[in-house]
Design a protein around this motif. Structure first.
Motif, PDB file in Angstrom:
ATOM      1  N   VAL A   8      -6.405   6.493   2.792  1.00 15.91           N
ATOM      2  CA  VAL A   8      -7.765   6.166   2.354  1.00 15.91           C
ATOM      3  C   VAL A   8      -8.295   4.993   3.172  1.00 15.91           C
ATOM      4  CG1 VAL A   8      -9.151   5.285   0.437  1.00 15.91           C
ATOM      5  CG2 VAL A   8      -7.478   7.100   0.034  1.00 15.91           C
ATOM      6  N   LEU A   9      -7.454   4.001   3.417  1.00 13.65           N
ATOM      7  CA  LEU A   9      -7.865   2.860   4.224  1.00 13.65           C
ATOM      8  C   LEU A   9      -8.252   3.293   5.637  1.00 13.65           C
ATOM      9  CD1 LEU A   9      -8.183  -0.207   4.587  1.00 13.65           C
ATOM     10  CD2 LEU A   9      -5.724  -0.310   5.099  1.00 13.65           C
ATOM     11  N   LEU A  10      -7.497   4.208   6.222  1.00 15.63           N
ATOM     12  CA  LEU A  10      -7.827   4.719   7.547  1.00 15.63           C
ATOM     13  C   LEU A  10      -9.220   5.357   7.565  1.00 15.63           C
ATOM     14  CD1 LEU A  10      -4.445   6.366   8.575  1.00 15.63           C
ATOM     15  CD2 LEU A  10      -5.548   4.478   9.758  1.00 15.63           C
ATOM     16  N   LEU A  11      -9.531   6.098   6.514  1.00 14.87           N
ATOM     17  CA  LEU A  11     -10.835   6.766   6.453  1.00 14.87           C
ATOM     18  C   LEU A  11     -11.958   5.778   6.146  1.00 14.87           C
ATOM     19  CD1 LEU A  11      -9.760  10.046   4.633  1.00 14.87           C
ATOM     20  CD2 LEU A  11     -10.169   9.675   7.078  1.00 14.87           C
ATOM     21  N   LEU A  12     -11.647   4.726   5.392  1.00 19.89           N
ATOM     22  CA  LEU A  12     -12.626   3.659   5.207  1.00 19.89           C
ATOM     23  C   LEU A  12     -12.976   3.028   6.549  1.00 19.89           C
ATOM     24  CD1 LEU A  12     -11.390   1.692   2.041  1.00 19.89           C
ATOM     25  CD2 LEU A  12     -13.445   3.097   2.240  1.00 19.89           C
ATOM     26  N   ALA A  13     -11.960   2.860   7.396  1.00 19.53           N
ATOM     27  CA  ALA A  13     -12.183   2.267   8.716  1.00 19.53           C
ATOM     28  C   ALA A  13     -13.044   3.160   9.592  1.00 19.53           C
ATOM     29  CB  ALA A  13     -10.841   1.987   9.395  1.00 19.53           C
ATOM     30  N   ASP A  14     -13.072   4.465   9.282  1.00 19.78           N
ATOM     31  CA  ASP A  14     -13.924   5.401  10.014  1.00 19.78           C
ATOM     32  C   ASP A  14     -15.329   5.473   9.428  1.00 19.78           C
ATOM     33  OD1 ASP A  14     -12.021   6.059  11.870  1.00 19.78           O
ATOM     34  OD2 ASP A  14     -11.293   7.823  10.778  1.00 19.78           O
ATOM     35  N   ALA A  15     -15.603   4.610   8.442  1.00 20.53           N
ATOM     36  CA  ALA A  15     -16.923   4.512   7.809  1.00 20.53           C
ATOM     37  C   ALA A  15     -17.317   5.771   7.053  1.00 20.53           C
ATOM     38  CB  ALA A  15     -17.995   4.156   8.845  1.00 20.53           C
ATOM     39  N   LEU A  16     -16.342   6.497   6.521  1.00 23.76           N
ATOM     40  CA  LEU A  16     -16.651   7.677   5.719  1.00 23.76           C
ATOM     41  C   LEU A  16     -17.082   7.260   4.317  1.00 23.76           C
ATOM     42  CD1 LEU A  16     -15.129   9.098   8.068  1.00 23.76           C
ATOM     43  CD2 LEU A  16     -14.173  10.639   6.349  1.00 23.76           C
ATOM     44  N   THR A  17     -17.975   8.010   3.737  1.00 24.42           N
ATOM     45  CA  THR A  17     -18.385   7.774   2.361  1.00 24.42           C
ATOM     46  C   THR A  17     -17.272   8.202   1.409  1.00 24.42           C
ATOM     47  OG1 THR A  17     -19.361   9.963   2.061  1.00 24.42           O
ATOM     48  CG2 THR A  17     -20.781   8.239   2.986  1.00 24.42           C
ATOM     49  N   THR A  18     -17.419   7.792   0.155  1.00 22.39           N
ATOM     50  CA  THR A  18     -16.439   8.192  -0.856  1.00 22.39           C
ATOM     51  C   THR A  18     -16.354   9.708  -0.964  1.00 22.39           C
ATOM     52  OG1 THR A  18     -16.807   6.174  -2.133  1.00 22.39           O
ATOM     53  CG2 THR A  18     -15.842   8.033  -3.299  1.00 22.39           C
ATOM     54  N   THR A  19     -17.494  10.367  -0.954  1.00 22.40           N
ATOM     55  CA  THR A  19     -17.520  11.823  -1.047  1.00 22.40           C
ATOM     56  C   THR A  19     -16.852  12.456   0.163  1.00 22.40           C
ATOM     57  OG1 THR A  19     -19.566  11.762  -2.336  1.00 22.40           O
ATOM     58  CG2 THR A  19     -19.004  13.846  -1.270  1.00 22.40           C
ATOM     59  N   ALA A  20     -17.116  11.936   1.352  1.00 22.03           N
ATOM     60  CA  ALA A  20     -16.516  12.480   2.565  1.00 22.03           C
ATOM     61  C   ALA A  20     -15.016  12.272   2.587  1.00 22.03           C
ATOM     62  CB  ALA A  20     -17.159  11.837   3.798  1.00 22.03           C
ATOM     63  N   ILE A  21     -14.552  11.122   2.105  1.00 18.76           N
ATOM     64  CA  ILE A  21     -13.109  10.877   2.028  1.00 18.76           C
ATOM     65  C   ILE A  21     -12.473  11.874   1.075  1.00 18.76           C
ATOM     66  CG2 ILE A  21     -11.346   9.241   1.252  1.00 18.76           C
ATOM     67  CD1 ILE A  21     -13.171   6.988   2.224  1.00 18.76           C
ATOM     68  N   LEU A  45       0.832  -1.196   0.000  1.00 20.84           N
ATOM     69  CA  LEU A  45       0.000   0.000   0.000  1.00 20.84           C
ATOM     70  C   LEU A  45       0.872   1.253   0.000  1.00 20.84           C
ATOM     71  CD1 LEU A  45      -2.830  -0.817   2.585  1.00 20.84           C
ATOM     72  CD2 LEU A  45      -2.869  -1.094   0.104  1.00 20.84           C
ATOM     73  N   THR A  46       0.511   2.208  -0.839  1.00 21.83           N
ATOM     74  CA  THR A  46       1.204   3.488  -0.834  1.00 21.83           C
ATOM     75  C   THR A  46       0.730   4.307   0.371  1.00 21.83           C
ATOM     76  OG1 THR A  46      -0.485   4.652  -2.113  1.00 21.83           O
ATOM     77  CG2 THR A  46       1.215   3.451  -3.360  1.00 21.83           C
ATOM     78  N   PRO A  47       1.474   5.366   0.746  1.00 23.69           N
ATOM     79  CA  PRO A  47       0.990   6.228   1.838  1.00 23.69           C
ATOM     80  C   PRO A  47      -0.403   6.780   1.582  1.00 23.69           C
ATOM     81  CG  PRO A  47       3.298   6.673   1.404  1.00 23.69           C
ATOM     82  CD  PRO A  47       2.834   5.734   0.329  1.00 23.69           C
ATOM     83  N   GLU A  85     -10.240   0.792  -5.225  1.00 22.93           N
ATOM     84  CA  GLU A  85     -10.106  -0.372  -6.103  1.00 22.93           C
ATOM     85  C   GLU A  85      -8.723  -0.994  -5.966  1.00 22.93           C
ATOM     86  OE1 GLU A  85     -10.993   1.075  -9.973  1.00 22.93           O
ATOM     87  OE2 GLU A  85     -13.139   1.364  -9.570  1.00 22.93           O
ATOM     88  N   ARG A  86      -7.688  -0.149  -5.873  1.00 15.95           N
ATOM     89  CA  ARG A  86      -6.325  -0.679  -5.721  1.00 15.95           C
ATOM     90  C   ARG A  86      -6.148  -1.342  -4.358  1.00 15.95           C
ATOM     91  NH1 ARG A  86      -4.853   3.865  -9.125  1.00 15.95           N
ATOM     92  NH2 ARG A  86      -4.699   5.263  -7.326  1.00 15.95           N
ATOM     93  N   ILE A  87      -6.781  -0.767  -3.326  1.00 21.09           N
ATOM     94  CA  ILE A  87      -6.709  -1.371  -1.984  1.00 21.09           C
ATOM     95  C   ILE A  87      -7.370  -2.750  -2.011  1.00 21.09           C
ATOM     96  CG2 ILE A  87      -7.520  -1.188   0.404  1.00 21.09           C
ATOM     97  CD1 ILE A  87      -7.319   1.889   0.056  1.00 21.09           C
ATOM     98  N   TYR A  88      -8.538  -2.858  -2.634  1.00 17.23           N
ATOM     99  CA  TYR A  88      -9.215  -4.153  -2.753  1.00 17.23           C
ATOM    100  C   TYR A  88      -8.300  -5.171  -3.439  1.00 17.23           C
ATOM    101  CZ  TYR A  88     -13.804  -1.974  -1.742  1.00 17.23           C
ATOM    102  OH  TYR A  88     -14.873  -1.338  -1.168  1.00 17.23           O
ATOM    103  N   ARG A  89      -7.694  -4.747  -4.522  1.00 12.00           N
ATOM    104  CA  ARG A  89      -6.848  -5.660  -5.293  1.00 12.00           C
ATOM    105  C   ARG A  89      -5.649  -6.129  -4.471  1.00 12.00           C
ATOM    106  NH1 ARG A  89      -6.441  -2.671  -9.281  1.00 12.00           N
ATOM    107  NH2 ARG A  89      -4.390  -1.741  -8.976  1.00 12.00           N
ATOM    108  N   LYS A  90      -5.035  -5.217  -3.745  1.00 12.16           N
ATOM    109  CA  LYS A  90      -3.838  -5.572  -2.972  1.00 12.16           C
ATOM    110  C   LYS A  90      -4.159  -6.427  -1.748  1.00 12.16           C
ATOM    111  CE  LYS A  90      -1.147  -1.561  -4.489  1.00 12.16           C
ATOM    112  NZ  LYS A  90      -0.440  -0.317  -4.095  1.00 12.16           N
ATOM    113  N   LEU A  91      -5.343  -6.218  -1.169  1.00 14.15           N
ATOM    114  CA  LEU A  91      -5.714  -6.996   0.012  1.00 14.15           C
ATOM    115  C   LEU A  91      -6.537  -8.239  -0.341  1.00 14.15           C
ATOM    116  CD1 LEU A  91      -6.672  -4.259   2.650  1.00 14.15           C
ATOM    117  CD2 LEU A  91      -4.454  -5.314   2.200  1.00 14.15           C
ATOM    118  N   GLY A  92      -6.917  -8.351  -1.611  1.00 14.05           N
ATOM    119  CA  GLY A  92      -7.701  -9.509  -2.036  1.00 14.05           C
ATOM    120  C   GLY A  92      -9.113  -9.494  -1.497  1.00 14.05           C
TER     121      GLY A  92
END
Length: 271
Positions: free
Chosen positions: A208-221, A201-203, A237-244
């Protein structure tokens, strides 16, 4: 390319560069050096917390001839006050970049001239957001006012500065959690700690992953990071691909299990 376009391109290139920087402490010096160059300033200051005379992190970059002056304790104390910018931004709610000579009778920067006679021109670029009383950047010149060109530049780069600052804060939070996990803190440790490096994962993807964990919407992120919802979706999409993984819930769950995410306990949480 015009001078103004070249100035702005320099900060845009730097903003892209910071998205690949993993050390949050390295971001402010990079930005300050670019502001110093682009605005032909003598010194650039970033006040990273409340404008108070005796506390709070503050970064200063100055040209060699002025470095010793800005390193003086009294000078740093006066700069921490942020005058006249702190008074203006806290009393008006304004968030626009402003030269000091547009802010009324404090325009002569008497406090600053006390430690460096003749230095009287300053330019403030605040970081809009939930900061109290105000945070941001101040540039100093001894002998040339910050005119319309500097003002236009400040307006253009302000969103980039905000985005870099938010990236720094999120990376700091992530690093605090990772450090707590490494220290063996039971309250911070995820169920199955693991080395995050193999995931690649890039910085930026990490934030983005941290904000996903906070349950933010795409617009809010996107608003939080200063990027478009479309760009956020590309990162996801890249996070999904890298984490499977295939969705947000499984992604956050997988990240917590693998040690990519942890919630630091109060004793490790960054203020």
């Amino acid at each position: 390319m015009t001078g103004a376009a070249a100035q702005l391109r320099g900060m845009r290139d730097l903003a892209v560069q910071t998205m690949h920087e993993r050390d949050p402490d390295a971001l402010h010096p990079l930005v300050l050096a670019e502001l110093l160059r682009a605005c032909d300033a003598e010194a650039a200051v970033c006040k990273e917390s409340d404008w108070r005379p005796d506390e709070g992190a503050m970064s200063i970059v100055a040209v060699p001839a002025a470095r010793s002056e800005f390193d003086q304790p009294q000078a740093r104390r006066l700069i921490r006050l942020g005058r006249p910018f702190a008074e203006h931004y806290t009393s008006t709610g304004d968030s626009s970049p402003r030269p000091a000579d547009a802010l009324g009778r404090l325009q002569r920067l008497r406090d600053v001239r006390r430690f460096a006679p003749g230095r009287r021109f300053a330019f403030g670029i605040p970081l809009p957001g939930a900061y109290a009383p105000v945070r941001g950047y101040i540039l100093f010149r001894p002998d040339a006012a910050f005119g319309p060109a500097a003002l236009a530049y400040g307006v253009e780069v302000q969103p980039l500065l905000v985005a870099v600052d938010r990236q720094r804060i999120l990376l700091g939070q992530w690093r605090a959690g990772a450090a707590a996990v490494s220290s063996g803190c039971h309250d911070c440790r995820p169920p199955v700690p693991a080395d995050a490096a193999p995931y690649g994962l890039t910085p930026r993807e990490t934030t983005v992953l941290l904000l996903l964990a906070d349950a933010l919407t795409t617009t809010a992120i996107g608003r939080r990071l200063g990027i478009s919802a479309r760009t956020v979706n590309k990162h996801i999409e890249r996070i999904y691909r890298k984490l499977g993984t295939r969705d947000r819930l499984s992604t956050v769950h997988s990240a917590r299990l693998s040690g990519l995410l942890s919630t630091p306990c109060p004793s490790h949480r960054e203020t």
